[in-house]
Design a protein around this motif. Structure first.
Motif, mmCIF file in Angstrom:
data_model
loop_
_atom_site.group_PDB
_atom_site.id
_atom_site.type_symbol
_atom_site.label_atom_id
_atom_site.label_comp_id
_atom_site.label_asym_id
_atom_site.label_seq_id
_atom_site.Cartn_x
_atom_site.Cartn_y
_atom_site.Cartn_z
ATOM 1 N N GLY A 79 1.199 -0.717 -0.314
ATOM 2 C CA GLY A 79 0.155 0.053 -0.169
ATOM 3 C C GLY A 79 1.035 1.271 0.047
ATOM 4 N N GLN A 80 0.599 2.117 0.523
ATOM 5 C CA GLN A 80 0.848 3.694 0.028
ATOM 6 C C GLN A 80 0.469 4.388 1.524
ATOM 7 N N VAL A 81 1.730 5.442 1.849
ATOM 8 C CA VAL A 81 2.205 5.516 3.082
ATOM 9 C C VAL A 81 1.829 7.169 2.388
ATOM 10 N N TYR A 82 0.853 7.894 3.089
ATOM 11 C CA TYR A 82 1.231 9.588 3.213
ATOM 12 C C TYR A 82 1.354 10.400 4.739
ATOM 13 N N LEU A 83 2.030 11.356 4.413
ATOM 14 C CA LEU A 83 2.298 12.379 5.489
ATOM 15 C C LEU A 83 1.608 13.779 5.269
ATOM 16 N N ARG A 84 1.628 14.667 6.300
ATOM 17 C CA ARG A 84 1.219 15.971 6.355
ATOM 18 C C ARG A 84 0.945 15.938 7.759
ATOM 19 N N LEU A 85 1.533 17.168 8.034
ATOM 20 C CA LEU A 85 2.310 17.900 9.362
ATOM 21 C C LEU A 85 1.041 17.804 10.189
ATOM 22 N N ALA A 86 1.510 17.666 11.470
ATOM 23 C CA ALA A 86 -0.463 17.760 12.706
ATOM 24 C C ALA A 86 -0.464 18.407 13.138
ATOM 25 N N GLY A 87 -1.859 18.672 12.801
ATOM 26 C CA GLY A 87 -2.626 19.352 12.865
ATOM 27 C C GLY A 87 -2.847 20.172 12.066
ATOM 28 N N SER A 88 -2.541 20.778 10.653
ATOM 29 C CA SER A 88 -2.690 20.979 9.846
ATOM 30 C C SER A 88 -4.108 20.799 9.052
ATOM 31 N N ASP A 89 -4.445 21.105 8.320
ATOM 32 C CA ASP A 89 -5.571 20.933 7.446
ATOM 33 C C ASP A 89 -4.636 21.228 5.943
ATOM 34 N N ALA A 90 -3.708 20.176 5.895
ATOM 35 C CA ALA A 90 -3.232 19.721 4.485
ATOM 36 C C ALA A 90 -3.400 19.115 4.265
ATOM 37 N N PRO A 91 -3.703 19.099 3.096
ATOM 38 C CA PRO A 91 -3.670 17.090 1.856
ATOM 39 C C PRO A 91 -2.367 16.287 2.316
ATOM 40 N N LEU A 92 -3.174 14.653 2.811
ATOM 41 C CA LEU A 92 -2.116 13.798 2.826
ATOM 42 C C LEU A 92 -1.895 13.749 1.408
ATOM 43 N N LYS A 93 -0.551 13.248 1.539
ATOM 44 C CA LYS A 93 0.578 13.172 0.271
ATOM 45 C C LYS A 93 1.296 12.137 0.572
ATOM 46 N N ALA A 94 0.909 11.323 -1.320
ATOM 47 C CA ALA A 94 2.461 10.460 -0.702
ATOM 48 C C ALA A 94 2.982 10.267 -0.373
#
Length: 247
Positions: free
Chosen positions: A15-30
């Motif tokens: 599968g795929q792992v996604y990240l974004r800064l914790a607490g932000s409303d930015a999209p999760l990015k692969a």
């Protein structure tokens, strides 16, 4: 619809792992191709020996979780992944033309130009203006120009004109460690491709333990992180650390 508990569940996820800064409303990015994602749970156990009879034994035992570490092996060394792994910053540099970049020439020595991938290179002496010949006096390389044993004397001041394409510059140790939200969306190939989803609410990623830049195999980026408590998660039976969903 009632849920049927499946006792037999061999697991081999992809599968795929996604990240974004914790607490932000930015999209999760692969973050690309990840060959390993492991959670390591550390436990501290305290025991009380039974002293009431010969032979001992345990009277009581208490176990506490002392920490959760995450480990990942990444195979896409893109600018964002590299910057996270070296506590750095990344900057997109626009392609441009450079005129009159000044250097001192030494035969057999590399002149490291300010920008990689030079093209349309012209090298002249400063201030005489003698134009040197590529392939005879110097050689263009991805990192700059190599001065050959030709018409350019040792210690000659030169000017270099060239163009370069756009690129990304990663400045190591210019940023800092950040806390991210991680999501893994996968399919269990050993269980009829049933969906498996993991959410780590707050993950503090550490510096890379290994950054392979040259070798005879595909490069890999090994990073670790600490799973931190998320105080926004409340309620009975609700984890403050991570959650898994399995179909």
């Amino acid at each position: 619809m009632p849920i049927t508990t499946q006792a037999y569940r061999p697991t081999l996820n992809a599968g795929q792992v996604y990240l974004r800064l914790a607490g932000s409303d930015a999209p999760l990015k692969a973050i690309g191709n990840v060959s390993a994602l492991d959670l390591e749970i550390s436990e501290d156990e305290k025991t009380l020996t039974d002293y009431t009879q010969p032979g001992g034994g345990q009277w009581a035992s208490v176990s506490r979780i002392t920490g959760i570490n995450a480990k990942m092996t990444l195979h896409d060394l893109d600018p964002d992944n590299l910057a996270r792994a070296v506590y750095g910053t990344t900057n997109a540099v626009t392609g441009a033309s450079v005129t009159g970049e000044a250097h001192t020439a030494h035969p057999g020595g590399l002149i490291r130009l300010a920008h990689p991938g030079p093209a349309e290179v012209t090298v002249t002496s400063d201030p005489a203006g003698t134009t040197y010949v590529a392939g005879a006096d110097y050689e263009v390389r991805p990192e700059g120009i190599l001065i050959l044993d030709g018409a350019i004397a040792d210690g000659t001041a030169i000017l270099v004109d060239y163009t370069h394409a756009g690129y990304n510059a990663i400045e190591a140790l210019a940023g800092g460690s950040a806390v991210y939200e991680l999501s893994f969306g996968g399919l269990n190939e050993a269980n009829s491709n049933s969906p498996v989803v993991l959410d780590i609410f707050r993950l503090k990623i550490g510096a890379a333990t290994n950054l392979s830049m040259l070798g005879d195999d595909f490069a890999a980026l090994e990073v670790t992180g600490k799973v931190l408590l998320d105080p926004t998660k409340t309620g009975a039976g609700v984890s403050k650390y991570f959650k898994m969903q399995m179909v």
